[in-house]
Design a protein around this motif. Structure first.
Motif, PDB file in Angstrom:
ATOM      1  N   LEU A  24      81.467 -23.091   9.298  1.00 52.07           N
ATOM      2  CA  LEU A  24      82.875 -23.181  10.321  1.00 52.07           C
ATOM      3  C   LEU A  24      83.419 -21.711  10.574  1.00 52.07           C
ATOM      4  CD1 LEU A  24      84.574 -26.054   8.592  1.00 52.07           C
ATOM      5  CD2 LEU A  24      83.566 -25.913  10.902  1.00 52.07           C
ATOM      6  N   ASN A  25      83.405 -20.870   9.872  1.00 52.55           N
ATOM      7  CA  ASN A  25      84.031 -19.690   9.830  1.00 52.55           C
ATOM      8  C   ASN A  25      83.321 -18.028   9.955  1.00 52.55           C
ATOM      9  OD1 ASN A  25      87.163 -20.826   9.302  1.00 52.55           O
ATOM     10  ND2 ASN A  25      85.700 -21.642   7.609  1.00 52.55           N
ATOM     11  N   GLN A  31      81.495 -23.378  17.135  1.00 53.61           N
ATOM     12  CA  GLN A  31      81.727 -24.627  17.677  1.00 53.61           C
ATOM     13  C   GLN A  31      80.536 -25.196  18.188  1.00 53.61           C
ATOM     14  OE1 GLN A  31      84.783 -25.448  18.106  1.00 53.61           O
ATOM     15  NE2 GLN A  31      85.815 -23.568  17.550  1.00 53.61           N
ATOM     16  N   GLN A  97      90.193 -28.513  10.381  1.00 49.30           N
ATOM     17  CA  GLN A  97      88.862 -28.184  10.524  1.00 49.30           C
ATOM     18  C   GLN A  97      88.170 -29.555   9.554  1.00 49.30           C
ATOM     19  OE1 GLN A  97      88.902 -24.463   8.063  1.00 49.30           O
ATOM     20  NE2 GLN A  97      87.676 -23.697  10.049  1.00 49.30           N
ATOM     21  N   THR A 161      93.938 -22.105   9.384  1.00 53.62           N
ATOM     22  CA  THR A 161      92.902 -21.485  10.334  1.00 53.62           C
ATOM     23  C   THR A 161      93.282 -21.694  11.777  1.00 53.62           C
ATOM     24  OG1 THR A 161      91.512 -23.476  10.720  1.00 53.62           O
ATOM     25  CG2 THR A 161      91.319 -21.984   8.348  1.00 53.62           C
ATOM     26  N   GLU A 162      92.528 -20.660  12.636  1.00 52.75           N
ATOM     27  CA  GLU A 162      92.761 -20.683  13.985  1.00 52.75           C
ATOM     28  C   GLU A 162      92.151 -22.026  14.516  1.00 52.75           C
ATOM     29  OE1 GLU A 162      91.510 -17.980  18.125  1.00 52.75           O
ATOM     30  OE2 GLU A 162      91.231 -17.235  16.002  1.00 52.75           O
ATOM     31  N   MET A 163      90.945 -22.452  14.111  1.00 48.45           N
ATOM     32  CA  MET A 163      90.225 -23.566  14.605  1.00 48.45           C
ATOM     33  C   MET A 163      91.284 -24.860  14.189  1.00 48.45           C
ATOM     34  SD  MET A 163      86.502 -25.055  13.373  1.00 48.45           S
ATOM     35  CE  MET A 163      85.881 -23.631  13.771  1.00 48.45           C
ATOM     36  N   SER A 166      94.549 -24.744  16.432  1.00 47.09           N
ATOM     37  CA  SER A 166      94.001 -25.162  17.871  1.00 47.09           C
ATOM     38  C   SER A 166      93.762 -26.654  17.846  1.00 47.09           C
ATOM     39  CB  SER A 166      92.825 -24.311  18.249  1.00 47.09           C
ATOM     40  OG  SER A 166      92.404 -24.801  19.494  1.00 47.09           O
TER      41      SER A 166
END
Length: 200
Positions: A24-25, A31, A97, A161-163, A166
């Protein structure tokens, strides 16, 4: 110079969580990558670049300059309790996530279920569909762990996290208690229905 340079991270609870975190990171084009299959007996196969080693008290999973430790005690506890991602609360993967991971597993299970319906002789595909629904449910359950007892939705501060942030900004309605519990029930029922439909 240390033997294992790289940023210090909280430990993962299981090898599955460690590899999922790295996918994921810390891998290109995260993605579009499907998350690691927790039913895979060879976790190293999740990434040809990752290195798995044994330390005194933990496994070490290394990808580039990133190290993730998995305490043997935590891995054993997860196995004993039949927990896919581990006991307690994740310190590596946030609820946004986890929700995205759940959708990925569920979509894969749904697609493979259609293929299996056309040819139900493939035992490996049967197990893959069942695992997909189970892991989707388990991932949603991980997201729900972040929900305070008296809250109707996940607090913004739980998304680090940014994900994850978002995902929350794009679809805040997905992170209410009602929506997460509905998803959990759907994935569990889908697994039950799949077993019943293809019972011998």
């Amino acid at each position: 110079m240390p033997d294992h340079p790289g940023p210090a991270l909280p430990p993962a609870r299981t090898l599955v969580e460690a590899f999922l975190y790295l996918e994921l990171n810390h891998t290109p084009d995260t993605q579009s990558r499907a998350p690691h299959d927790p039913d895979d007996d060879d976790p190293v196969s999740v990434s040809r670049q990752a290195v798995l080693s044994e330390e005194e008290d933990a496994w070490r999973v290394r990808l580039g300059e990133v190290d993730v430790l998995v305490p043997y005690a935590s891995q054993d506890a997860a196995r004993n309790e039949d927990l896919t991602f581990g006991p307690g609360l994740s310190e590596l993967i946030d609820p946004g996530q986890w929700a995205l991971v759940a959708v990925t597993y569920a979509n894969r299970a749904l697609e493979e279920a259609f293929l299996f319906a056309a040819d139900s002789s493939d035992d490996a595909q049967y197990e893959s569909v069942a695992a997909g629904w189970r892991f989707a449910a388990d991932a949603v359950a991980e997201a729900l762990k972040f929900l305070p007892d008296d809250a109707d939705e996940l607090p913004a501060e739980e998304f680090w996290t940014e994900m994850g942030r978002s995902a929350r900004e794009d679809e805040p309605q997905r992170f209410t208690r009602a929506a997460l519990e509905r998803d959990l029930a759907y994935y569990r029922q889908s697994l039950t229905d799949f077993y019943r439909l293809h019972a011998e």
